[in-house]
Design a protein around this motif. Structure first.
Motif, PDB file in Angstrom:
ATOM      1  N   TRP A 266     -15.642  16.161   9.940  1.00 59.38           N
ATOM      2  CA  TRP A 266     -14.675  15.088   9.715  1.00 59.38           C
ATOM      3  C   TRP A 266     -15.235  14.078   8.725  1.00 59.38           C
ATOM      4  O   TRP A 266     -14.506  13.544   7.883  1.00 59.38           O
ATOM      5  N   LEU A 267     -16.509  13.805   8.808  1.00 60.12           N
ATOM      6  CA  LEU A 267     -17.124  12.813   7.928  1.00 60.12           C
ATOM      7  C   LEU A 267     -17.091  13.269   6.475  1.00 60.12           C
ATOM      8  O   LEU A 267     -16.786  12.478   5.575  1.00 60.12           O
ATOM      9  N   VAL A 268     -17.369  14.529   6.221  1.00 61.62           N
ATOM     10  CA  VAL A 268     -17.349  15.052   4.856  1.00 61.62           C
ATOM     11  C   VAL A 268     -15.941  14.990   4.279  1.00 61.62           C
ATOM     12  O   VAL A 268     -15.747  14.587   3.129  1.00 61.62           O
ATOM     13  N   VAL A 269     -14.941  15.344   5.081  1.00 59.40           N
ATOM     14  CA  VAL A 269     -13.554  15.301   4.607  1.00 59.40           C
ATOM     15  C   VAL A 269     -13.141  13.866   4.310  1.00 59.40           C
ATOM     16  O   VAL A 269     -12.492  13.587   3.305  1.00 59.40           O
ATOM     17  N   GLU A 270     -13.528  12.945   5.168  1.00 56.08           N
ATOM     18  CA  GLU A 270     -13.206  11.535   4.949  1.00 56.08           C
ATOM     19  C   GLU A 270     -13.849  11.016   3.662  1.00 56.08           C
ATOM     20  O   GLU A 270     -13.202  10.326   2.865  1.00 56.08           O
TER      21      GLU A 270
ATOM     22  N   PHE B 245       0.832  -1.201   0.000  1.00 53.76           N
ATOM     23  CA  PHE B 245       0.000   0.000   0.000  1.00 53.76           C
ATOM     24  C   PHE B 245       0.862   1.246   0.000  1.00 53.76           C
ATOM     25  O   PHE B 245       2.037   1.211   0.349  1.00 53.76           O
ATOM     26  N   GLU B 246       0.263   2.339  -0.405  1.00 53.35           N
ATOM     27  CA  GLU B 246       0.885   3.656  -0.337  1.00 53.35           C
ATOM     28  C   GLU B 246       0.143   4.472   0.718  1.00 53.35           C
ATOM     29  O   GLU B 246      -1.061   4.326   0.892  1.00 53.35           O
ATOM     30  N   VAL B 247       0.870   5.318   1.397  1.00 51.32           N
ATOM     31  CA  VAL B 247       0.263   6.219   2.377  1.00 51.32           C
ATOM     32  C   VAL B 247       0.101   7.579   1.710  1.00 51.32           C
ATOM     33  O   VAL B 247       1.068   8.154   1.237  1.00 51.32           O
ATOM     34  N   VAL B 248      -1.133   8.061   1.651  1.00 49.34           N
ATOM     35  CA  VAL B 248      -1.420   9.364   1.076  1.00 49.34           C
ATOM     36  C   VAL B 248      -2.186  10.188   2.100  1.00 49.34           C
ATOM     37  O   VAL B 248      -2.797   9.648   3.015  1.00 49.34           O
ATOM     38  N   SER B 249      -2.131  11.503   1.946  1.00 58.19           N
ATOM     39  CA  SER B 249      -2.881  12.370   2.851  1.00 58.19           C
ATOM     40  C   SER B 249      -3.710  13.347   2.033  1.00 58.19           C
ATOM     41  O   SER B 249      -3.358  13.714   0.914  1.00 58.19           O
ATOM     42  N   TYR B 250      -4.820  13.762   2.620  1.00 58.53           N
ATOM     43  CA  TYR B 250      -5.764  14.682   1.996  1.00 58.53           C
ATOM     44  C   TYR B 250      -6.110  15.738   3.031  1.00 58.53           C
ATOM     45  O   TYR B 250      -6.438  15.400   4.174  1.00 58.53           O
ATOM     46  N   GLU B 251      -6.040  17.015   2.661  1.00 58.34           N
ATOM     47  CA  GLU B 251      -6.364  18.110   3.572  1.00 58.34           C
ATOM     48  C   GLU B 251      -7.546  18.903   3.039  1.00 58.34           C
ATOM     49  O   GLU B 251      -7.661  19.112   1.836  1.00 58.34           O
ATOM     50  N   SER B 252      -8.395  19.351   3.970  1.00 57.38           N
ATOM     51  CA  SER B 252      -9.547  20.155   3.604  1.00 57.38           C
ATOM     52  C   SER B 252      -9.847  21.132   4.730  1.00 57.38           C
ATOM     53  O   SER B 252      -9.543  20.867   5.889  1.00 57.38           O
TER      54      SER B 252
ATOM     55  N   SER C  10      -6.101   7.656   9.711  1.00 58.93           N
ATOM     56  CA  SER C  10      -6.311   8.646  10.762  1.00 58.93           C
ATOM     57  C   SER C  10      -6.978   9.894  10.198  1.00 58.93           C
ATOM     58  O   SER C  10      -6.832  10.213   9.034  1.00 58.93           O
ATOM     59  N   VAL C  11      -7.706  10.569  11.076  1.00 52.65           N
ATOM     60  CA  VAL C  11      -8.331  11.846  10.775  1.00 52.65           C
ATOM     61  C   VAL C  11      -7.955  12.779  11.921  1.00 52.65           C
ATOM     62  O   VAL C  11      -8.233  12.483  13.070  1.00 52.65           O
ATOM     63  N   GLU C  12      -7.286  13.895  11.594  1.00 49.68           N
ATOM     64  CA  GLU C  12      -6.841  14.806  12.651  1.00 49.68           C
ATOM     65  C   GLU C  12      -6.995  16.255  12.215  1.00 49.68           C
ATOM     66  O   GLU C  12      -6.931  16.578  11.039  1.00 49.68           O
ATOM     67  N   ARG C  13      -7.222  17.111  13.201  1.00 52.94           N
ATOM     68  CA  ARG C  13      -7.331  18.544  12.958  1.00 52.94           C
ATOM     69  C   ARG C  13      -5.936  19.152  13.045  1.00 52.94           C
ATOM     70  O   ARG C  13      -5.196  18.902  13.971  1.00 52.94           O
TER      71      ARG C  13
END
Length: 97
Positions: A71-75, A59-66, A93-96
């Motif tokens: 949190w649910l909408v960003v996920e 797998f590759e680890v990617v990140s997405y910022e919004s 993970s989901v973090e602020r």
């Protein structure tokens, strides 16, 4: 009970009797610092995902910022974005930030 009230009567009943023209608050109060507002407006949420095309493959680890507040909408947005390229996505993970 009177059901045919005008808008002004309803506003007076809810908010009290006033002059009818609410004035907008355009000046900052001296108690609130300017950086507190910018800190709130600049808040973002980062989602880390493991993405892959094979079920048990590497797998590759990617990140997405919004800058959304939910949190649910960003996920869901992150999953939607990476579903186009990869077959399997897993939220790590989901973090602020």
């Amino acid at each position: 009970m009177n059901t045919n009230s005008s808008e002004e009567e309803m506003r007076a009943a809810l908010f009290g009797v006033g002059n009818g023209n609410p004035q907008k608050h355009t000046q900052r109060s001296p108690r609130s610092p300017a950086n507190a507002e910018s800190k709130y407006l600049g808040a973002k949420i980062r989602v880390a995902l493991h993405v892959r095309n094979e079920y048990e493959g590497a797998f590759e680890v990617v990140s997405y910022e919004s800058s959304s507040l939910s949190w649910l909408v960003v996920e869901m947005d992150a999953r939607k974005k990476y579903k186009k390229k990869y077959k399997y996505t897993e939220v790590v993970s989901v973090e602020r930030i």
